[in-house]
Scaffold this motif. Sequence first.
Motif, mmCIF file in Angstrom:
data_model
loop_
_atom_site.group_PDB
_atom_site.id
_atom_site.type_symbol
_atom_site.label_atom_id
_atom_site.label_comp_id
_atom_site.label_asym_id
_atom_site.label_seq_id
_atom_site.Cartn_x
_atom_site.Cartn_y
_atom_site.Cartn_z
ATOM 1 N N LEU A 19 0.797 -1.199 0.109
ATOM 2 C CA LEU A 19 0.017 0.032 0.063
ATOM 3 C C LEU A 19 0.808 1.373 -0.058
ATOM 4 N N VAL A 20 2.006 1.334 0.597
ATOM 5 C CA VAL A 20 2.875 2.482 0.756
ATOM 6 C C VAL A 20 3.424 2.459 -0.730
ATOM 7 N N ALA A 21 3.810 1.433 -1.315
ATOM 8 C CA ALA A 21 4.265 1.498 -2.633
ATOM 9 C C ALA A 21 3.463 2.218 -3.530
ATOM 10 N N GLU A 22 2.038 1.814 -3.337
ATOM 11 C CA GLU A 22 0.926 2.599 -4.337
ATOM 12 C C GLU A 22 0.669 3.853 -3.887
ATOM 13 N N ALA A 23 0.832 4.382 -2.753
ATOM 14 C CA ALA A 23 0.609 5.610 -2.351
ATOM 15 C C ALA A 23 1.658 6.669 -2.707
ATOM 16 N N VAL A 24 2.677 6.245 -3.144
ATOM 17 C CA VAL A 24 3.780 7.104 -3.524
ATOM 18 C C VAL A 24 3.700 7.901 -4.770
ATOM 19 N N PRO A 25 3.421 7.069 -5.818
ATOM 20 C CA PRO A 25 3.088 7.578 -7.190
ATOM 21 C C PRO A 25 1.989 8.656 -7.215
ATOM 22 N N ARG A 26 0.989 8.251 -6.372
ATOM 23 C CA ARG A 26 -0.253 8.993 -6.372
ATOM 24 C C ARG A 26 0.047 10.340 -5.680
ATOM 25 N N LEU A 27 0.909 10.300 -4.771
ATOM 26 C CA LEU A 27 1.352 11.830 -4.056
ATOM 27 C C LEU A 27 2.092 12.446 -5.231
ATOM 28 N N ARG A 28 3.085 11.740 -5.836
ATOM 29 C CA ARG A 28 4.087 12.483 -6.683
ATOM 30 C C ARG A 28 3.249 12.870 -7.885
ATOM 31 N N ALA A 29 2.273 12.321 -8.322
ATOM 32 C CA ALA A 29 1.537 12.982 -9.233
ATOM 33 C C ALA A 29 0.735 13.981 -9.051
ATOM 34 N N HIS A 30 0.836 14.409 -7.788
ATOM 35 C CA HIS A 30 0.169 15.732 -7.225
ATOM 36 C C HIS A 30 1.165 16.832 -7.025
ATOM 37 N N GLY A 31 2.371 16.433 -7.178
ATOM 38 C CA GLY A 31 3.426 17.572 -7.040
ATOM 39 C C GLY A 31 3.959 17.219 -5.544
ATOM 40 N N ILE A 32 3.402 16.340 -4.753
ATOM 41 C CA ILE A 32 3.976 16.198 -3.521
ATOM 42 C C ILE A 32 5.331 15.208 -3.634
ATOM 43 N N ARG A 33 6.357 15.956 -3.086
ATOM 44 C CA ARG A 33 7.879 15.199 -3.006
ATOM 45 C C ARG A 33 8.003 14.464 -1.792
ATOM 46 N N ILE A 34 8.890 13.244 -1.991
ATOM 47 C CA ILE A 34 9.111 12.349 -1.006
ATOM 48 C C ILE A 34 10.717 12.390 -0.624
ATOM 49 N N SER A 35 10.793 12.583 0.642
ATOM 50 C CA SER A 35 12.214 12.394 1.432
ATOM 51 C C SER A 35 12.072 11.477 2.278
ATOM 52 N N VAL A 36 13.181 10.558 2.164
ATOM 53 C CA VAL A 36 13.648 9.533 3.292
ATOM 54 C C VAL A 36 14.314 10.326 4.441
ATOM 55 N N ASP A 37 13.876 10.173 5.682
ATOM 56 C CA ASP A 37 14.452 10.855 6.613
ATOM 57 C C ASP A 37 15.296 10.059 7.551
ATOM 58 N N ASP A 38 16.359 10.474 8.178
ATOM 59 C CA ASP A 38 17.438 9.649 9.090
ATOM 60 C C ASP A 38 17.676 8.461 8.453
ATOM 61 N N PHE A 39 18.290 8.537 7.158
ATOM 62 C CA PHE A 39 18.698 7.375 6.257
ATOM 63 C C PHE A 39 19.769 6.556 7.131
ATOM 64 N N GLY A 40 19.880 5.528 7.072
ATOM 65 C CA GLY A 40 21.150 4.905 7.777
ATOM 66 C C GLY A 40 20.826 4.448 9.196
ATOM 67 N N ALA A 41 19.914 5.019 9.888
ATOM 68 C CA ALA A 41 20.017 4.873 11.351
ATOM 69 C C ALA A 41 18.765 4.157 11.789
ATOM 70 N N GLY A 42 17.765 4.135 10.937
ATOM 71 C CA GLY A 42 16.271 3.488 11.308
ATOM 72 C C GLY A 42 16.341 2.165 10.709
ATOM 73 N N HIS A 43 15.063 1.912 10.232
ATOM 74 C CA HIS A 43 14.577 0.717 9.687
ATOM 75 C C HIS A 43 14.714 0.609 7.877
ATOM 76 N N SER A 44 15.607 1.791 7.500
ATOM 77 C CA SER A 44 15.503 1.927 6.153
ATOM 78 C C SER A 44 16.451 0.779 5.547
ATOM 79 N N SER A 45 15.934 0.146 4.259
ATOM 80 C CA SER A 45 16.476 -0.689 3.623
ATOM 81 C C SER A 45 16.817 -0.304 2.106
ATOM 82 N N LEU A 46 17.446 -0.928 1.269
ATOM 83 C CA LEU A 46 17.656 -0.782 0.047
ATOM 84 C C LEU A 46 16.122 -1.155 -0.731
ATOM 85 N N VAL A 47 15.458 -2.210 -0.095
ATOM 86 C CA VAL A 47 14.185 -2.631 -0.580
ATOM 87 C C VAL A 47 13.077 -1.397 -0.343
ATOM 88 N N ASN A 48 12.933 -0.711 0.788
ATOM 89 C CA ASN A 48 12.153 0.151 0.986
ATOM 90 C C ASN A 48 12.485 1.566 0.181
#
Length: 385
Positions: free
Chosen positions: A269-298
């Motif tokens: 569902l998260v993967a489906e939401a991202v292009p919808r948000l971006r299609a309306h001009g909303i940009r996406i940032s990944v915060d605290d990269f490298g310190a939380g649960h971030s993975s290359l898959v995400n």
Amino acid sequence: MELDNEADTLAAVARGDADYALAPTGIGYYAIHQHQLRDMVALSPPLLERRYVFAARHGRADLVARIDASLERLRASGTQNDLYVEWIGNLSARKALPWPAITGGVAALLVIGGSTLAWRRRRRDSPVVQYAGQNAALLAELQDAIDNDRLGYQFQPKLDLRSGRWLGAELLVRWDHPQRGPMSPEEFVPIAEQARVIGAMSLHLVRCGLRQRQQWPAADPPLHVSVNISANDLADPRLVDAIIARHRQDGPGLMLEITETDVMREPGLVAEAVPRLRAHGIRISVDDFGAGHSSLVNLRRLAPDELKIDRSFVTSLLDSRSDQAIVTAIIGLAHELGATVAAEGIEDDATRDWLAAAGCDIGQGFRIARPMGAAQLATLLRAQA
């Protein structure tokens, strides 16, 4: 301190020989129970969980659909994680294990994989120690603050490290509790996430950020207001719709800083939401990269416009060759993915210069600008214009 087994590790913290310990979840809870370490407190919930398997007898194919539906409800609601924490915390070699019953009348054995947790000694004045009654009251007060527009915020500007121009600002939530006084986000945001109140708070802050964004001057490139939001909030289609509607009404110029403070429960569902948000001009940032649960898959799922390097890699950057290597690698990875790179926690000119030379695009930190009120930020941005 490097010890031979997890029980000795936790016992060292209980004695005061160490400040905190890292131990696998199951072993950690079991050792606490076996050694009666009642003054130990977990610093985080279980981080990882593994898939588990059920078997149904031939002739009972109806159970498959019922089990699948029940598990989906448990996972989506967060009950699965809550059951696991309750169960693992009651491990005992002297009594039967209290296996939970699955909603919908299906009894099942939940076998969920272990993970690593941080544990520390419980102190009488520790803010980590909270009780259910206190949390419930605090949540009710937080919801009231959201509903009545009493939840505060400040802004921390974001600077282009090459041109020296302001690019916008990140909205930072603040709460001046009527009885407790100013509370840091660490005191109430995790509770809001666990109780699923975080979505209402995120939408409120998006509304506040866009409202203030309207007071900023026009710029090229456009100035953006960044608002933090949990990755799991993007799994709620209604919240995503509400954010899009608010952006359509009060935008443009919104960037969502995705924080992965919890395991991503609904990655599809998260993967489906991202292009919808971006299609309306909303940009996406990944915060605290490298310190939380971030993975290359995400990272692949989110396909961010911006990667924010966690401050833990920035504050010791000049003295740590390993941190320099990690930061350099993150910058290269982000640029290969077509994303800009922001660094948090810049507190001196030397660190800022090193980051700029390494190709980092954006900087935040006390050396660049401290958090400020909306009026002060608007004045700062108008002076640049």
